[in-house]
Design an enzyme around this catalytic site. Structure first.
Site, PDB file in Angstrom:
ATOM      1  N   ASP A  50       0.856  -1.186   0.000  1.00 30.62           N
ATOM      2  CA  ASP A  50       0.000   0.000   0.000  1.00 30.62           C
ATOM      3  C   ASP A  50       0.897   1.242   0.000  1.00 30.62           C
ATOM      4  O   ASP A  50       2.091   1.149   0.231  1.00 30.62           O
ATOM      5  CB  ASP A  50      -0.945   0.015   1.208  1.00 30.62           C
ATOM      6  CG  ASP A  50      -0.270  -0.511   2.456  1.00 30.62           C
ATOM      7  OD1 ASP A  50       0.928  -0.194   2.670  1.00 30.62           O
ATOM      8  OD2 ASP A  50      -0.909  -1.245   3.213  1.00 30.62           O
ATOM      9  N   ASP A  52       1.561   4.907   1.651  1.00 31.72           N
ATOM     10  CA  ASP A  52       1.246   5.794   2.773  1.00 31.72           C
ATOM     11  C   ASP A  52       1.863   7.160   2.541  1.00 31.72           C
ATOM     12  O   ASP A  52       2.960   7.283   1.992  1.00 31.72           O
ATOM     13  CB  ASP A  52       1.784   5.210   4.084  1.00 31.72           C
ATOM     14  CG  ASP A  52       1.108   3.892   4.438  1.00 31.72           C
ATOM     15  OD1 ASP A  52      -0.034   3.676   3.994  1.00 31.72           O
ATOM     16  OD2 ASP A  52       1.738   3.084   5.147  1.00 31.72           O
ATOM     17  N   ASP A 125      10.744   3.042  13.084  1.00 32.35           N
ATOM     18  CA  ASP A 125      11.461   1.941  13.710  1.00 32.35           C
ATOM     19  C   ASP A 125      12.832   1.649  13.103  1.00 32.35           C
ATOM     20  O   ASP A 125      13.846   1.665  13.801  1.00 32.35           O
ATOM     21  CB  ASP A 125      10.586   0.673  13.752  1.00 32.35           C
ATOM     22  CG  ASP A 125       9.900   0.346  12.426  1.00 32.35           C
ATOM     23  OD1 ASP A 125      10.184   1.011  11.410  1.00 32.35           O
ATOM     24  OD2 ASP A 125       9.077  -0.592  12.401  1.00 32.35           O
TER      25      ASP A 125
END
Ligand code: ATP
Ligand code: MG
Length: 416
Positions: A50, A52, A125
């Site tokens: 997807d 983002d 992260d």
């Protein structure tokens, strides 16, 4: 900054609709970028799952700019913008934690403080997940050394790995998942604290941990993810009774591996995979072991009841660690409790069994057990045969089951 000429992203591999979203934000004077997994995957020449968007616009400003959008999120607010037939996540740049945001043990409690794009990058992260694509000139912004790590095939935490794992222990599982998915190594310092800090996974809310387990095992790289889980001895943190059971019984281990290999194959073939089946495979060891201690004869009925009781207890124990939607545990329970009927040498009501809505899953599970070394090959072959001839499923029951299943699938998609 890496100019377009120095990386391989060609704009026509980016979803047309998300490019329009970027352009509209830009036109309204807001910085906006593609970010996260999609940039990483585009740079690796893989198809992103997807797209983002990260932007300087606040959620209400995004909302005002896109009629087909709504604000969502409890942990942090972001906009879902509908474009074409898809929904895209548009998130405002956020700063990580500042003093006060961390709770006992350094766990991050809230992280919805807006920030600059650099701050947005360093609260992410891993370096390979913190690259920003600017569609205006096709350049990639790299604030954390992600490009070098991407080239070297390295998962590296941003900042001090131990601090980042304490903030959010799920990142340990994410490291394993991305390494498995991308075929990367986890860089030495990013690996090192995992052994000591893995007990922190026990403090992660059970629903979130289950979601993460699903991501690990439905990534299309479940077998490889399990290798990573083993390397860091994480299974006892996720499924303690399973870890204990497969340690004692190599067939339990084989069953789990087979199930994951099959899951990976199904995903590669674009077939649906069912979390309930995965749970059935993950927890079969503890359920079967328990049923045995519940002392029953070898009559199918006694065993079925023992399995049902064992299932309830094992599910209740496991729910403290990972809690799943009821439809998944119900499916696992049905798969387990149907096993004695399928194992029986003198099966009764064969037509009814085959017409049962869970027959297919229960039969697949029987085959899995046979492949994993339980002496059930002959029984599996018998049921294969039974479906082949006139004893096949009753068409009406099949149809209504299919209808039910379709409805359930829609619901799941809506919830996702
Ligand atoms: P996938 O291809 O599996 O979707 P992804 O990188 O897009 O991988 P997501 O879980 O969709 O992973 O998260 C999107 C981005 O949000 C990540 O790339 C990362 O930058 C950031 N992110 C997600 N979860 C965390 C987390 N627990 N801690 C810090 N940053 C995170
Ligand atoms: Mg993603």
């Amino acid at each position: 900054m890496v100019p377009a000429s120095e990386h391989g992203i060609s704009p026509d591999r980016i979803d047309r609709n998300v490019r329009q979203i970027l352009a509209r934000l830009d036109g309204a004077g807001f910085e906006a970028y593609l970010v996260g997994g999609c940039v990483r995957d585009l740079l690796l020449g893989r198809a992103p799952k997807d797209f983002d968007v990260a932007t300087a616009a606040r959620p209400d400003e995004v909302r005002a700019l896109f009629p087909r959008s709504r604000l969502i999120g409890r942990r942090f607010r972001l906009a879902h913008v509908r474009a074409g037939r898809e929904v895209f996540e548009v998130a405002t740049f956020r700063a990580g934690h500042e003093a006060g945001a961390a709770g006992p043990g350094g766990m991050l409690l809230h992280d919805n403080v807006y920030g600059t794009r650099e701050e947005d990058a360093v609260r992410r992260d891993f370096t390979v997940n913190a690259l920003y694509y600017d569609d205006r000139d096709g350049s990639v912004l790299d604030f954390t050394g992600g490009m070098a790590d991407l080239d070297a095939g390295r998962i590296r935490a941003i900042g001090d790995p131990a601090v980042r794992y304490r903030e959010d222990p799920v990142r340990m599982l994410r490291a394993v998942r991305f390494a498995a998915k991308l075929g990367f190594r986890i860089e030495a310092q990013t690996q090192a604290p995992i052994f000591d800090l893995s007990p922190l996974l026990e403090g992660v809310p059970a629903a979130r941990l289950f979601e993460e387990v699903l991501k690990l095992f439905q990534s299309g790289h479940a077998r490889e993810s399990l290798r990573g889980i083993d390397r860091f001895d994480l299974l006892p943190r996720l499924y303690p009774e399973t870890a204990e059971s497969v340690r004692r019984d190599p067939r339990g281990r084989a069953l789990l591996e087979r199930a994951l290999v099959n899951t990976d194959r199904r995903i590669a073939e674009n077939l649906p995979v069912s979390p309930g089946f995965l749970v059935a495979a993950l927890m079969w060891g503890p359920v079967r072991d328990r049923a045995e201690t519940f002392g029953e004869g070898d009559r199918a009925r006694g065993r079925g009841e023992a399995l049902a009781a064992a299932a309830d207890e094992a599910l209740a124990v496991q729910a403290k660690r990972t809690s799943m939607p009821r439809r998944f545990s119900a499916m696992a329970r049905d798969i387990w409790t149907m096993q004695p009927r399928l194992e029986s040498r003198r099966p009764r009501r064969v037509d009814l069994t085959i017409a049962h809505p869970r027959f297919r899953a229960a039969y697949d599970f029987l085959c899995l057990r046979a492949e994993a070394g339980e002496p059930l090959e002959e029984r599996a072959a018998w049921w294969t045969e039974a479906q082949g001839d006139g004893a096949g499923p009753d068409p009406a029951a099949e149809r209504s089951h299919r209808r039910r299943r379709r409805r359930r699938t829609n619901r799941r998609n809506r919830a996702a």
